[in-house]
Scaffold this motif. Structure first.
Motif, PDB file in Angstrom:
ATOM      1  N   SER A  20      22.949  57.374  17.698  1.00 57.88           N
ATOM      2  CA  SER A  20      24.125  56.495  17.685  1.00 57.88           C
ATOM      3  C   SER A  20      23.704  55.030  17.668  1.00 57.88           C
ATOM      4  N   GLY A  24      26.822  49.665  13.720  1.00 59.41           N
ATOM      5  CA  GLY A  24      28.099  49.574  14.445  1.00 59.41           C
ATOM      6  C   GLY A  24      27.986  49.875  15.925  1.00 59.41           C
ATOM      7  N   ASP A  25      28.989  50.568  16.436  1.00 59.44           N
ATOM      8  CA  ASP A  25      29.134  50.857  17.861  1.00 59.44           C
ATOM      9  C   ASP A  25      27.971  51.710  18.360  1.00 59.44           C
ATOM     10  N   LYS A  28      28.748  55.401  19.693  1.00 58.77           N
ATOM     11  CA  LYS A  28      29.401  56.376  18.824  1.00 58.77           C
ATOM     12  C   LYS A  28      28.529  56.665  17.605  1.00 58.77           C
ATOM     13  N   ASN A  30      28.652  57.193  13.651  1.00 56.34           N
ATOM     14  CA  ASN A  30      29.473  57.126  12.451  1.00 56.34           C
ATOM     15  C   ASN A  30      29.074  58.300  11.553  1.00 56.34           C
ATOM     16  N   LYS A  31      29.690  58.427  10.402  1.00 54.40           N
ATOM     17  CA  LYS A  31      29.448  59.577   9.538  1.00 54.40           C
ATOM     18  C   LYS A  31      27.976  59.672   9.116  1.00 54.40           C
ATOM     19  N   GLU A  33      25.308  58.443  10.677  1.00 51.99           N
ATOM     20  CA  GLU A  33      24.497  58.788  11.853  1.00 51.99           C
ATOM     21  C   GLU A  33      24.667  60.266  12.219  1.00 51.99           C
ATOM     22  N   ASP A  63      36.394  64.477  15.556  1.00 50.15           N
ATOM     23  CA  ASP A  63      36.978  63.155  15.777  1.00 50.15           C
ATOM     24  C   ASP A  63      38.423  63.262  16.261  1.00 50.15           C
ATOM     25  N   GLY A  68      37.243  57.672  13.110  1.00 49.23           N
ATOM     26  CA  GLY A  68      36.185  57.714  12.102  1.00 49.23           C
ATOM     27  C   GLY A  68      34.788  57.778  12.693  1.00 49.23           C
ATOM     28  N   GLU A  69      34.700  57.957  14.006  1.00 47.32           N
ATOM     29  CA  GLU A  69      33.413  58.047  14.673  1.00 47.32           C
ATOM     30  C   GLU A  69      33.477  59.157  15.724  1.00 47.32           C
TER      31      GLU A  69
END
Length: 101
Positions: A20, A24-25, A28, A30-31, A33, A63, A68-69
């Motif tokens: 993760s 980004g975050d 979380k 994302n797709k 990752e 999700d 989206g995460e």
């Protein structure tokens, strides 16, 4: 790998955060990752399947809040579901072994 339940829980947390936050975050997946984690950590489950459609399906199923995460709680649902499926397969295998004796 850990030989204790506590160690296994620690490993699960470490694995999640290893993948993760590369984009980004950091709390979380994302797709991209998630796909990377699935390909590296669960390659046998993806074997012979269409990776992109499998990742889309898994992302959609996990999700819950539709952001989206996948957060850690949503990730644990995946691990638990796969573990239950593996256990069911293992139990059926043991039953078939008992019947063949």
């Amino acid at each position: 790998m850990s030989a204790t339940l506590q160690g296994t829980m620690e490993d699960l947390i470490k694995i999640f955060y290893h993948y993760s936050g590369k984009e980004g975050d950091k709390y979380k997946l994302n797709k991209k990752e998630l796909k990377n984690m699935l390909q590296v950590e669960l390659s046998e489950f993806l074997n012979g399947s269409n990776d992109s459609s499998m990742v889309e399906k898994i992302m959609s199923d996990l999700d819950e809040n539709k952001d989206g995460e996948v957060d850690f709680q949503e990730f644990v649902v995946l691990v638990a579901a796969l573990t239950v499926a593996c256990n069911s397969f293992f139990v059926e295998y043991l039953k078939s072994e008992d019947c063949s004796k």
